[in-house]
Design an enzyme around this catalytic site. Structure first.
Site, PDB file in Angstrom:
ATOM      1  N   GLY A  14       0.829  -1.201   0.000  1.00 22.52           N
ATOM      2  CA  GLY A  14       0.000   0.000   0.000  1.00 22.52           C
ATOM      3  C   GLY A  14       0.858   1.244   0.000  1.00 22.52           C
ATOM      4  O   GLY A  14       1.665   1.444  -0.886  1.00 22.52           O
ATOM      5  N   LYS A  79       3.417  25.001  -2.022  1.00 23.59           N
ATOM      6  CA  LYS A  79       4.868  25.040  -2.223  1.00 23.59           C
ATOM      7  C   LYS A  79       5.172  25.747  -3.540  1.00 23.59           C
ATOM      8  O   LYS A  79       4.734  25.311  -4.602  1.00 23.59           O
ATOM      9  CB  LYS A  79       5.431  23.612  -2.242  1.00 23.59           C
TER      10      LYS A  79
END
Length: 527
Positions: A14, A79
Site C-alpha cells: 500500500g 509550495k
C-alpha cells in the site's frame, strides 16, 4: 491469445505508491480489469514523502480530484519553491522556484540579459524576476481563482497579474503522506477495487517462464493475477527478492545513505516552500504542513553516526513538541536494472530511489503509473513494450539523478564529505552541461526531461557557477532599454506579490484541515 490477456492485476503493498497506483488504474480501467491490492497494517511505510513538484497537479486533474477537498484531507500547504541554504557555503541561500523567470526570446534567454545587466553594475538577483521566488521570500500565496474563498483577492490582483502574461501560479503541495494514502484509498472505494489485509508469505512462479502466478498470504489465502505491481518499498519483494532483477548503485555520486525523520508541532506559520539546509555531512529538510512540521536529517554514514544525526536534528527544534519520535530511514540510491521484469512492474521505492532533495520521489511514482496506463499490456506481455518502458524509466531517472548530483558537486564547503563531492568524477552528460554553462551561460532542457531551463539556471548560479561569457546579443541593448526590460518584468511581480495574502491566511480561507483528522493520526503514531 486469450490465455495471455491481462485481466487480473495485483498490487503488492500500500502506502503512497500502492494507493496512487490503485487510484489511477481503477479510474481508467474499472470496467476492464479485476484489481486487487494486498497490504498489511502491521507493515509500516517510510512516511516521509511529503513534498511534491507541480506535476502532481496534472495527475490529480486526470483523476478528477478536487484540490480543496484533497488539501483539507491531507492537512496540506502550498509550495512555490525550494530554499537551498548553506549549499554553496554556510550562510548563503538561494531559491529554486517552480515558475518561469523573466521573458525569453527565441535566440536569447532572460538570464543572459540579467548577466549583462550585472556586468553593467545593476544590483539585483535573478529571483527578483520570478513571481514564485518573490512570493516565497515574503511567505505569500494566492491562486488565479474566482472561487468564493479567493474571489476577493483574485478580483483585486488578477488585473495586475495578467500583465505578466501568466495564466497561473506554478506550485505544488506539502502534505501528510499517511493521510494522502488514506485519501487515495477512499477514492478507490466504490470503483471496484478489492483490498485484502494480510502479509505475503510466499510468491509462486510459473516453473517454465518464471512469471509470477500468485501471492500466498500468511493465513493461506492465495491471490492470483496476470500482472503484478510491486509497491513493497525498498525490499522489492517481487522485483528483487523473487525475480532477482539486480540493482544499479549510485552511491559513488550521491553520498548520503541514511536519514533520521521526525515530526514536531510548532506555532510558526507554514512557509510556502521546502527548506533544504546543508550541514557538515549532508542536509536536512523542513516541510511545514497545517498541523505540524515534517523534518529530517539526511546524512552519509561514512561521516556521521545515527545517534549524532538524531541529536543534531532534535537540537534544531528544542522547544517544539514531538508528534512522532525520530526514526531511522536507511536507503540506497540507485535503480532496479529493470523496472518491468516479466509480469512484474515495480513502482515507488521498489523501483528506484534518488534521495529526497528535489522532492521527485512521488513524481516518479506518478510518472511511472502514467506510463503504465499508456502502455498497458491488455493483450499480453510484449517484451518490446517492456523494453521501451524500461528505457524511458531509465532515461528519466538518470536525468533527475544528474540534477541532484549537481547540488552536491557545486559547493565551496570545507568538510570532508563536501570536498569528496567537489572532486568526484561526474556523469559525462552532467559534466558537459556544467562546462557549457561556465563557458557561455547557455542552459537547456531536453524534450523528455523533467527539470526546466530555469531550474538549471537558478541552481547553477545559486551554487556559485560564474559564466565566463554570456550571449553577445545582450550587449546591443542600451542602458535605457535594459532598464525598461528589467523593470517591465519586476514591477508587475512586485505589485502582484504585495497584494497576495500571507500563506497562512490563504490556507485558513481556502482549505483549512479538520483537526479531528490529524489528531486521530497523531494518536496512532505517538506512544
Amino acid at each position: 491469445m486469450d490465455k495471455n490477456r491481462i485481466r487480473k492485476v495485483v498490487i503488492a503493498g500500500g502506502g503512497t505508491a500502492g494507493w496512487v497506483t490503485a487510484c489511477a488504474l481503477t479510474h481508467q480501467f474499472r470496467d476492464l480489469l479485476d484489481i486487487t491490492l494486498v497490504e498489511s497494517e502491521e507493515i509500516g511505510t517510510v512516511g516521509v514523502g511529503e513534498s511534491t513538484i507541480p506535476t502532481i497537479r496534472t495527475f490529480h486533474r486526470l483523476l478528477q480530484i478536487d484540490e480543496r477537498e484533497f488539501m483539507k484531507a491531507v492537512a496540506g500547504s502550498f509550495k512555490l519553491a525550494i530554499s537551498f541554504e548553506n549549499w554553496k557555503r554556510p550562510g548563503e541561500r538561494y531559491f529554486h522556484p517552480f515558475g518561469t523567470t523573466g521573458v525569453n526570446t527565441w535566440s536569447c534567454d532572460f538570464h543572459q540579459f540579467w548577466l549583462e545587466s550585472r556586468a553593467r553594475g545593476v544590483q539585483s538577483e535573478l529571483g527578483d524576476y520570478c513571481l514564485e521566488t518573490a512570493a516565497a521570500r515574503l511567505d505569500r500565496f494566492a491562486l488565479f481563482d474566482a472561487s468564493e474563498a479567493t474571489q476577493q483577492w483574485s478580483m483585486r490582483w488578477t488585473k495586475q497579474a495578467t500583465k505578466l502574461e501568466r495564466s497561473d501560479v506554478s506550485y505544488a503541495y506539502h502534505f501528510d503522506a499517511a493521510l494522502y494514502a488514506v485519501f487515495m484509498r477512499n477514492k478507490c472505494e466504490g470503483r471496484g477495487l478489492k483490498r485484502i489485509e494480510g502479509k505475503i508469505a510466499q510468491v509462486r512462479q510459473d516453473p517454465d517462464s518464471g512469471f509470477v502466478q500468485s501471492l500466498v498470504l500468511e493465513d493461506g489465502q492465495v491471490v492470483e493475477g496476470d500482472l503484478f505491481i510491486d509497491c513493497t518499498g525498498f525490499r522489492g519483494l517481487l522485483i528483487e527478492q523473487t525475480l532477482k532483477t539486480g540493482y544499479e548503485d549510485w552511491n559513488n555520486w550521491l553520498p548520503c545513505n541514511r536519514a533520521v525523520a521526525m515530526q514536531v508541532e510548532t506555532s510558526t506559520p507554514p512557509v510556502p516552500y521546502t527548506r533544504a539546509i546543508a550541514h557538515e555531512a549532508g542536509w536536512r529538510w523542513h516541510i511545514a504542513l497545517q498541523h505540524r512540521v515534517g523534518c529530517g536529517w539526511v546524512f552519509s554514514s561514512d561521516h556521521m553516526s545515527d545517534d549524532e544525526a538524531a541529536a543534531k536534528l532534535r537540537a534544531c527544534y528544542p522547544d517544539d513538541n514531538l508528534v512522532r519520535e525520530p526514526w531511522i530511514v536507511p536507503f540506497r540510491t540507485g535503480r532496479r536494472k529493470q523496472a518491468w521484469n516479466k509480469n512484474v512492474v515495480a513502482l515507488g521505492l521498489a523501483s528506484s530511489f534518488i534521495e529526497p532533495l528535489e522532492s521527485t520521489s512521488i513524481h516518479l511514482t506518478l510518472s511511472a503509473v502514467t506510463r503504465l496506463v499508456q502502455m498497458f499490456p491488455f493483450e499480453g506481455i510484449s517484451q518490446a513494450v517492456a523494453d521501451r518502458y524500461n528505457k524511458v524509466s531509465r532515461d528519466e531517472l538518470e536525468h533527475i539523478r544528474n540534477f541532484i548530483i549537481l547540488h552536491y558537486h557545486l559547493n565551496q564547503r570545507d568538510e570532508p564529505m563536501w570536498k569528496q563531492c567537489r572532486e568526484m568524477e561526474l556523469p559525462p552528460e552532467l559534466a558537459q552541461r556544467i562546462q557549457v554553462f561556465r563557458d557561455t551561460a547557455y542552459a537547456w532542457q531536453g524534450e523528455d526531461e523533467l527539470f526546466r531551463l530555469d531550474s538549471w539556471t537558478h541552481c547553477m548560479l545559486g551554487q556559485g557557477v560564474v559564466p565566463a561569457n554570456h550571449h553577445p546579443l545582450t550587449r546591443g541593448l542600451s542602458d535605457a532599454d535594459m532598464r525598461t526590460l528589467l523593470e517591465g518584468v519586476r514591477r508587475p511581480i512586485d505589485r502582484v506579490v504585495a497584494q497576495m495574502p500571507q500563506h497562512q491566511e490563504f490556507l485558513n480561507r481556502y482549505c483549512p484541515a479538520d483537526p479531528s483528522v490529524w489528531q486521530m493520526r497523531r494518536r496512532s503514531t505517538v506512544g
